[in-house]
Design a protein around this motif. Structure first.
Motif, short mmCIF file in Angstrom:
data_model
loop_
_atom_site.label_atom_id
_atom_site.label_comp_id
_atom_site.label_asym_id
_atom_site.label_seq_id
_atom_site.Cartn_x
_atom_site.Cartn_y
_atom_site.Cartn_z
N VAL A 1 1.22 5.17 -1.13
CA VAL A 1 2.18 4.37 -1.87
C VAL A 1 3.19 3.74 -0.90
O VAL A 1 3.56 2.59 -1.04
CB VAL A 1 2.89 5.22 -2.94
N GLY A 2 3.61 4.51 0.10
CA GLY A 2 4.60 4.02 1.05
C GLY A 2 3.97 3.67 2.38
O GLY A 2 3.63 4.56 3.16
N VAL B 1 5.70 7.91 -9.54
CA VAL B 1 4.99 6.66 -9.24
C VAL B 1 4.47 6.03 -10.53
O VAL B 1 3.82 6.68 -11.34
CB VAL B 1 3.81 6.91 -8.27
N SER C 1 0.10 9.89 -3.23
CA SER C 1 1.53 9.98 -3.02
C SER C 1 2.03 11.40 -3.10
O SER C 1 1.56 12.18 -3.93
CB SER C 1 2.27 9.14 -4.07
N ASP D 1 1.67 -0.58 -4.10
CA ASP D 1 1.37 -1.34 -5.32
C ASP D 1 1.26 -2.84 -5.02
O ASP D 1 0.46 -3.54 -5.64
CB ASP D 1 2.39 -1.06 -6.42
N GLU D 2 2.03 -3.32 -4.04
CA GLU D 2 1.91 -4.72 -3.64
C GLU D 2 0.54 -4.97 -2.99
O GLU D 2 -0.12 -5.97 -3.27
CB GLU D 2 3.00 -5.10 -2.65
N ARG E 1 4.60 -2.14 0.23
CA ARG E 1 4.41 -1.05 -0.73
C ARG E 1 2.95 -1.01 -1.17
O ARG E 1 2.28 -2.05 -1.24
CB ARG E 1 5.32 -1.25 -1.95
#
Length: 116
Positions: A54-55, A87, A81, A62-63, A60
């Motif tokens: 996720v990070g 999340v 994550s 999700d991007e 990010r």
């Protein structure tokens, strides 16, 4: 089946790749979103799933997942994550909490893709 593993921590990425290989999947590695996008854009590279942190340092997760879906609309995405309870997973995507066991990873991937 080829899976794209996007993880910035070298040790975690290596362990994920090793586990997926042991489970019969072929893992393609990327340490950041930029490298993952290059792999995604390579239409000669077969991919059945993208598993991403996720990070990430440059974007990010999700991007990255949204961009991945623009490039490969039917590609399943699995987020990993350490903060799984906080999340928000985009529609039609999946989540696994870190740390996870080999069995948990296998069960999650098989539930998404079926047997390798």
């Amino acid at each position: 089946m080829h899976l794209l593993v996007v993880e910035d921590d070298d040790i975690v990425r290596m362990l994920m790749v090793d586990v997926l290989d042991e489970l019969g999947y072929k893992a393609v590695e990327a340490e950041n979103a930029t490298k993952a996008l290059a792999i995604l854009k390579d239409k000669t590279q077969p991919l059945a799933l993208m598993m991403t942190d996720v990070g990430l340092p440059d974007m990010r997760g999700d991007e990255l997942a949204c961009l991945a879906r623009e490039i490969r609309p039917s590609l399943p995405v699995l987020f990993a994550s350490g903060y799984a309870e906080t999340v928000d997973v985009p529609e039609g995507m999946h989540l696994i909490g870190k740390p996870f066991s080999i069995d948990q990873l296998r069960d999650k991937v098989v539930s998404i893709l079926g047997t390798p």
